[in-house]
Design a protein around this motif. Structure first.
Motif: not given
Length: 354
Positions: A307-318
């Motif tokens: 989707l050519q998306a750059k997420p704002l966060l990468a916190l290891g959430l699931r």
């Protein structure tokens, strides 16, 4: 009576004013690009909100987060660490204010609504749960279509009415989360079908299943894709064969919000699968989407890249529930506020460093 097909008229967002918007961003008292993703986010918001002049301001009004809940027939095969009854228990928890999403929404200022799209047993006599039930859980997708095709349209119509209510109330930013035991299986199946990938590239551990359960989950999803391969003729058919009631209504809500030119905040793996379907139905939807975070679920990064998306966060959430979307709201507000309030070099009497 059959549900009539629901269509959405979604305008593309003009980039004609990008040079002016970018100049306003570049002339803030900072080095070029120093605010990173906040700068591209401000540009996106300015496009969506039609900022035409340097003095135009951006605004986040009545931010609202919707959690769509539904149960899945495949969950009876033990593809999760929890049984389907936990969906209902968590919906009750949402209504009573005790879940992570409640805590985060209170913290950041999101209004929260919970929608029962079709959990196995409805929650009775509890305020705060909106009844948009499409059934009592989907069919098991490895044995039958999840739902009828006209059920997809019924879900889209319900979602459009829901979004319209919030639009009329002045909301211009809406976020989506979900709850449903087994829904990573449905989302992985949708991903594999929509992106033409091997199931092994899409299926992950969900809530934290062991290797034996993962192997069973993988086999069942492969069985589902084989069973429905001739019927997967388009995005709505994919939802009907492989989706969930909550994924259907989330997809419809994404389409409806984009139709109303609202900013749309996408949470994790399941919400991104819904966004993937929405973009396949109406490519202009992509202009309105803000991707909150990259989850720890197998396949999410690949879907974001598609989707050519750059997420704002990468916190290891699931966790799901919309928790990543809630945590992203302060960053979205920061992008709006620096655009509106940060001085330019000329305002501050500082020599430009552009």
């Amino acid at each position: 009576m059959p549900q009539s097909a629901v269509s959405f008229q979604i305008s593309s967002v003009s980039n004609a004013q990008d040079p002016m918007i970018q100049q306003k961003i570049d002339l803030k008292t900072k080095p070029l690009g120093a605010l990173g993703l906040l700068e591209s986010l401000a540009l996106q918001i300015a496009r969506v909100q039609g900022a035409m002049l340097p003095q135009d301001t951006l605004k986040i009004a009545h931010p609202t987060l919707l959690v769509f809940a539904g149960d899945h027939g495949i969950a009876a095969q033990g593809v999760s660490i929890a049984p389907s009854e936990v969906t209902r228990q968590m919906v009750q928890n949402f209504a009573h204010g005790g879940a992570a999403i409640n805590v985060f929404c209170r913290q950041v200022g999101f209004k929260l609504e919970v929608i029962d799209c079709g959990i196995l047993t409805p929650v009775e006599d509890v305020d705060g749960i909106i009844n948009q039930r499409l059934g009592a859980g989907t069919e098991a997708i490895h044995l039958a279509p999840a739902m009828a095709l006209n059920t997809v349209d019924k879900g889209f119509a319900m979602a459009r009415d829901l979004i319209e209510r919030h639009h009329q109330a002045g909301c211009n930013l809406i976020a989506f989360g979900e709850m449903g035991i087994g829904n990573t299986s449905a989302a992985a199946a949708i991903m594999a079908a929509m992106m033409q990938l091997d199931v092994a590239d899409c299926v992950g551990r969900g809530t934290g299943i062991d290797a034996e359960t993962l192997a069973r989950k993988l086999a069942l999803i492969e069985q589902a894709l084989l069973l429905h391969q001739r019927a997967l003729t388009g995005p709505k058919a994919v939802l009907a064969c492989l989706g969930g009631f909550e994924i259907v209504q989330m997809t419809g809500a994404i389409l409806a919000a984009a139709e109303r030119k609202m900013l749309v905040v996408i949470d994790g793996f399941i919400a991104t699968a819904a966004a993937l379907v929405a973009v396949k139905i109406a490519p202009n939807v992509r202009d309105y989407l803000i991707f909150a975070h990259q989850s720890d679920e197998q396949g999410h990064l690949r879907m974001l890249d598609f989707l050519q998306a750059k997420p704002l966060l990468a916190l290891g959430l699931r966790l799901g529930e919309g928790t990543g979307a809630a945590l992203a709201l302060p960053l979205i507000q920061a992008a709006v506020n620096f655009y509106n309030q940060m001085a330019s070099f000329s305002d501050a009497g500082i020599e430009a460093v552009v």
